[in-house]
Design a protein around this motif. Structure first.
Motif, PDB file in Angstrom:
ATOM      1  N   VAL A 287       0.875  -1.167   0.000  1.00 29.08           N
ATOM      2  CA  VAL A 287       0.000   0.000   0.000  1.00 29.08           C
ATOM      3  C   VAL A 287       0.910   1.214   0.000  1.00 29.08           C
ATOM      4  N   SER A 288       0.692   2.134  -0.934  1.00 30.54           N
ATOM      5  CA  SER A 288       1.541   3.317  -1.041  1.00 30.54           C
ATOM      6  C   SER A 288       0.694   4.574  -0.897  1.00 30.54           C
ATOM      7  N   LYS A 289       1.186   5.555  -0.144  1.00 27.89           N
ATOM      8  CA  LYS A 289       0.484   6.825   0.039  1.00 27.89           C
ATOM      9  C   LYS A 289       1.446   7.969  -0.260  1.00 27.89           C
ATOM     10  N   ARG A 290       1.134   8.746  -1.292  1.00 24.96           N
ATOM     11  CA  ARG A 290       1.993   9.853  -1.686  1.00 24.96           C
ATOM     12  C   ARG A 290       1.836  11.018  -0.710  1.00 24.96           C
ATOM     13  N   LEU A 291       2.925  11.733  -0.472  1.00 23.94           N
ATOM     14  CA  LEU A 291       2.931  12.853   0.449  1.00 23.94           C
ATOM     15  C   LEU A 291       2.156  14.027  -0.150  1.00 23.94           C
ATOM     16  N   ASP A 292       1.061  14.414   0.522  1.00 28.08           N
ATOM     17  CA  ASP A 292       0.202  15.505   0.071  1.00 28.08           C
ATOM     18  C   ASP A 292      -0.263  16.258   1.315  1.00 28.08           C
ATOM     19  N   LYS A 293      -0.045  17.579   1.328  1.00 30.95           N
ATOM     20  CA  LYS A 293      -0.412  18.387   2.496  1.00 30.95           C
ATOM     21  C   LYS A 293      -1.894  18.245   2.848  1.00 30.95           C
ATOM     22  N   ARG A 294      -2.728  18.061   1.832  1.00 31.47           N
ATOM     23  CA  ARG A 294      -4.168  17.981   2.064  1.00 31.47           C
ATOM     24  C   ARG A 294      -4.561  16.704   2.809  1.00 31.47           C
ATOM     25  N   ASP A 295      -3.688  15.709   2.803  1.00 33.91           N
ATOM     26  CA  ASP A 295      -4.003  14.433   3.457  1.00 33.91           C
ATOM     27  C   ASP A 295      -3.484  14.345   4.887  1.00 33.91           C
ATOM     28  N   ILE A 296      -2.752  15.353   5.328  1.00 35.60           N
ATOM     29  CA  ILE A 296      -2.159  15.301   6.663  1.00 35.60           C
ATOM     30  C   ILE A 296      -3.209  15.588   7.727  1.00 35.60           C
ATOM     31  N   ARG A 297      -3.345  14.722   8.689  1.00 34.45           N
ATOM     32  CA  ARG A 297      -4.254  14.903   9.820  1.00 34.45           C
ATOM     33  C   ARG A 297      -3.459  15.461  10.997  1.00 34.45           C
ATOM     34  N   THR A 298      -4.011  16.501  11.624  1.00 38.35           N
ATOM     35  CA  THR A 298      -3.294  17.157  12.710  1.00 38.35           C
ATOM     36  C   THR A 298      -4.281  17.790  13.678  1.00 38.35           C
ATOM     37  N   ASN A 299      -3.786  18.238  14.826  1.00 39.38           N
ATOM     38  CA  ASN A 299      -4.644  18.930  15.793  1.00 39.38           C
ATOM     39  C   ASN A 299      -4.112  20.317  16.121  1.00 39.38           C
ATOM     40  N   TRP A 300      -3.210  20.860  15.291  1.00 38.94           N
ATOM     41  CA  TRP A 300      -2.728  22.219  15.542  1.00 38.94           C
ATOM     42  C   TRP A 300      -3.663  23.224  14.873  1.00 38.94           C
ATOM     43  N   LYS A 301      -3.775  24.408  15.495  1.00 38.65           N
ATOM     44  CA  LYS A 301      -4.703  25.423  15.009  1.00 38.65           C
ATOM     45  C   LYS A 301      -4.062  26.327  13.958  1.00 38.65           C
ATOM     46  N   THR A 302      -4.901  26.837  13.039  1.00 39.17           N
ATOM     47  CA  THR A 302      -4.448  27.803  12.054  1.00 39.17           C
ATOM     48  C   THR A 302      -4.512  29.197  12.668  1.00 39.17           C
ATOM     49  N   ASN A 303      -4.048  30.227  11.936  1.00 41.01           N
ATOM     50  CA  ASN A 303      -4.021  31.594  12.449  1.00 41.01           C
ATOM     51  C   ASN A 303      -5.409  32.150  12.768  1.00 41.01           C
ATOM     52  N   ASP A 304      -6.431  31.645  12.074  1.00 39.23           N
ATOM     53  CA  ASP A 304      -7.779  32.150  12.326  1.00 39.23           C
ATOM     54  C   ASP A 304      -8.462  31.424  13.477  1.00 39.23           C
ATOM     55  N   GLY A 305      -7.734  30.566  14.172  1.00 32.10           N
ATOM     56  CA  GLY A 305      -8.287  29.878  15.323  1.00 32.10           C
ATOM     57  C   GLY A 305      -8.957  28.567  14.992  1.00 32.10           C
ATOM     58  N   GLY A 306      -9.069  28.263  13.694  1.00 29.70           N
ATOM     59  CA  GLY A 306      -9.689  27.007  13.288  1.00 29.70           C
ATOM     60  C   GLY A 306      -8.667  25.902  13.158  1.00 29.70           C
ATOM     61  N   PHE A 307      -9.121  24.782  12.635  1.00 28.97           N
ATOM     62  CA  PHE A 307      -8.240  23.649  12.433  1.00 28.97           C
ATOM     63  C   PHE A 307      -8.115  23.378  10.939  1.00 28.97           C
ATOM     64  N   PRO A 308      -6.961  23.004  10.462  1.00 35.26           N
ATOM     65  CA  PRO A 308      -6.790  22.701   9.047  1.00 35.26           C
ATOM     66  C   PRO A 308      -7.498  21.421   8.665  1.00 35.26           C
ATOM     67  N   THR A 309      -7.494  21.112   7.373  1.00 37.11           N
ATOM     68  CA  THR A 309      -8.164  19.925   6.848  1.00 37.11           C
ATOM     69  C   THR A 309      -7.682  18.674   7.560  1.00 37.11           C
ATOM     70  N   GLY A 310      -8.640  17.829   7.941  1.00 41.25           N
ATOM     71  CA  GLY A 310      -8.292  16.565   8.581  1.00 41.25           C
ATOM     72  C   GLY A 310      -8.072  16.672  10.067  1.00 41.25           C
ATOM     73  N   ALA A 311      -8.306  17.856  10.640  1.00 36.32           N
ATOM     74  CA  ALA A 311      -7.977  18.059  12.053  1.00 36.32           C
ATOM     75  C   ALA A 311      -8.816  17.198  12.973  1.00 36.32           C
ATOM     76  N   ALA A 312     -10.121  17.117  12.724  1.00 35.72           N
ATOM     77  CA  ALA A 312     -10.993  16.363  13.626  1.00 35.72           C
ATOM     78  C   ALA A 312     -10.592  14.914  13.678  1.00 35.72           C
ATOM     79  N   ALA A 313     -10.456  14.334  12.485  1.00 38.79           N
ATOM     80  CA  ALA A 313     -10.059  12.926  12.439  1.00 38.79           C
ATOM     81  C   ALA A 313      -8.661  12.753  12.990  1.00 38.79           C
ATOM     82  N   GLY A 314      -7.798  13.735  12.680  1.00 37.63           N
ATOM     83  CA  GLY A 314      -6.422  13.637  13.151  1.00 37.63           C
ATOM     84  C   GLY A 314      -6.333  13.677  14.652  1.00 37.63           C
ATOM     85  N   GLY A 315      -7.190  14.514  15.292  1.00 34.48           N
ATOM     86  CA  GLY A 315      -7.176  14.593  16.743  1.00 34.48           C
ATOM     87  C   GLY A 315      -7.558  13.281  17.377  1.00 34.48           C
ATOM     88  N   VAL A 316      -8.549  12.620  16.794  1.00 34.79           N
ATOM     89  CA  VAL A 316      -8.979  11.318  17.306  1.00 34.79           C
ATOM     90  C   VAL A 316      -7.865  10.302  17.142  1.00 34.79           C
TER      91      VAL A 316
END
Length: 367
Positions: A287-316
């Motif tokens: 199974v291969s997964k190419r490095l893409d910023k849009r696929d990264i799951r994380t729990n760090w906040k953006t400058n506007d106080g929100g979470f970037p794409t994948g944050a909810a799932a990433g936090g879990v």
């Protein structure tokens, strides 16, 4: 040394490729361990639990449905194993007292540990056997099949080593059991459990990152068996620098998980598409997964106080990873010593049982 008791799901299933199968038994006798039986035995085939007995229930239990074929073929199997464990349980009580005297110990928490088993290569037919003993999480005595003698890692074990080495009947019995009787049972179990033991499952692969400056984690979970590899590559070349690989860990459902970190500090934006995380299962499936910023799951906040794409799932996922890490960090596993080196014999405990060893000879091996 400090001795940890923790849940340890002892699972691992072989692939269909020719390989080494194993049958192992882990026994523990203990004193003053809160909420834990004084005696436990667990049997495993290819690291998958097949039997359990403990002093609280006084019952011998089959842990796999396909093990019922054993009782159909040998109706006295369960009763015989129950009686064997009852006898071993009494022997272990005496062994703890002997060990305490040897180490000049009195009251308090103590564990006597015993692990024995065999391996069989289903392609070459080669067999091997091992037997290890320990007290309070330290090596006490280790059997060397090649020399048919015992190794005494501590001075307190030397009298036992001399007695056992000079007991030719015991040495002959031990060698015969580990290379013949144990292997015969292993072959029987592998045949009965073939459909279950030979399955292959590919994992789901995720990209996780705690903060923008943290290493990027490629996490694979749900694969089966545990003979697998996970690595980062650039273009078609596997990376070895700026990479930290984790261990393969068991999941609660019997599958496995592992992760590998990549340091992104020197990575240019235009090069992201050249990197990919690759999972390789024994037998050739990938199974291969190419490095893409849009696929990264994380729990760090953006400058506007929100979470970037994948944050909810990433936090879990991150929380689950943290919980798993805490649990697995407590697990101290018994490891077979490599050639020429005696590893520390440590207690291995699961929700079904744990490992153990004895100080006096035990003619109570599984038959």
């Amino acid at each position: 040394m400090q001795l940890f008791l923790a849940l340890c799901f002892l699972l691992g299933i072989p692939s269909g490729a020719p390989e080494i199968h194993s049958l192992k038994y882990f026994l523990t006798a203990s004193t003053q361990v809160p909420n834990f039986p004084e005696y436990v035995e667990v049997g495993l085939v290819d690291e998958h639990q097949i039997t359990h007995f403990d002093s609280n229930t006084q019952r011998f239990v089959l842990k796999q449905d396909w093990m019922n074929q054993v009782t159909e073929e040998l109706s006295t199997y369960s009763e015989r194993e129950t009686q064997r464990n009852l006898a071993t349980q009494q022997s272990f009580k005496g062994n703890i007292e002997i060990a305490k005297e040897r180490f000049n110990q009195t009251g308090g928490l103590h564990l006597v540990q015993y692990m024995y088993g065999c391996e069989w290569d289903d392609e070459t037919g080669e067999v091997n056997g091992y037997e290890q003993f320990g007290f309070d999480g330290e090596d006490f005595l280790i059997y060397d099949l090649k020399t048919e003698t015992y190794i005494a890692p501590v001075q307190q074990a030397v009298p036992t080593k001399h007695n056992w080495d000079n007991d030719k009947a015991l040495i002959a019995y031990t060698k015969n059991y580990l290379t013949t009787d144990c292997v015969d049972w292993l072959k029987k179990y592998v045949e009965f459990g073939r459909s279950s033991l030979m399955r292959k499952d590919l994992p789901s692969v995720s990209l996780l990152q705690k903060t923008p400056s943290s290493p990027l984690t490629c996490h694979a979970t749900g694969f089966y068996p545990d003979r697998a590899d996970l690595f980062w590559k650039k273009d078609e070349e596997e990376l070895h620098e700026d990479v930290v690989k984790g261990e393969i860990l068991p999941n609660h459902d019997g599958s496995f998980q592992m992760s590998v970190d990549l340091d992104l500090s020197g990575l240019k934006d235009e090069d992201w598409g050249r990197y990919s995380c690759v999972f390789h299962l024994a037998g050739g499936q990938e199974v291969s997964k190419r490095l893409d910023k849009r696929d990264i799951r994380t729990n760090w906040k953006t400058n506007d106080g929100g979470f970037p794409t994948g944050a909810a799932a990433g936090g879990v996922v991150a929380a689950l990873l943290l919980l798993t890490g805490c649990i697995m960090g407590l697990i101290v596993c018994l490891k077979k010593p490599p050639q020429g080196k005696v590893e520390t014999l440590l207690v291995q405990v699961s929700s079904f049982g744990c490992s153990s060893s004895v100080i006096s000879p035990l003619p109570f091996r599984h038959k």
